[in-house]
Motif scaffolding. Structure first.
Motif: not given
Length: 135
Positions: A78-85, A92-96, A104-108
């Protein structure tokens, strides 16, 4: 219309056998009604998240959100998608990620970057941060 519990193993068998990524996207939409039980579909969502078609990525994100905390292993994807999104897809990634919660703390760090970069509309990112940080 909601599918009954007997449909779950059939949907999972189709997810496993189906090579067409668009059909897997449709199956994801059907599986999300099973919520956390649909965690068995996680291995098949990586391809959807890598799809060039936004609809497939959104289908995967919707199912991951329905799975919730059990979807923690797919957070790096999901983080990879966020970088390119674009901003809409990043939201949408953030909501997920918020639905996954503390797992999902690695995403903070990335969510904080996006909240700062979207200062005109940080609400979605801030909400995801709050959901992940909840104890």
């Amino acid at each position: 219309a909601a599918l009954g519990e007997p449909a779950f193993p059939i949907l999972m068998e189709l997810m496993e056998r189906e090579g067409d990524i668009t059909i897997r996207g449709g199956l994801s939409g059907s599986l999300k009604q099973f919520g956390p039980k649909a965690v068995a579909a996680l291995p098949y969502l990586h391809d959807l998240l890598r799809s060039p078609r936004a609809g497939n990525r959104y289908a995967a994100l919707d199912l991951i959100a329905a799975i919730g905390e059990g979807a923690a292993p797919i957070v790096p994807e999901i983080l990879r998608v966020m970088v390119e999104a674009n901003t809409t897809e990043a939201k949408s990634c953030a909501r997920t990620l918020g639905k996954i919660g503390p797992a999902a703390s690695a995403a903070l760090p990335r969510l904080r970057e996006l909240a700062a970069a979207n200062s005109a509309d940080p609400v979605v990112f801030d909400a995801a941060i709050a959901a992940i940080e909840k104890k």
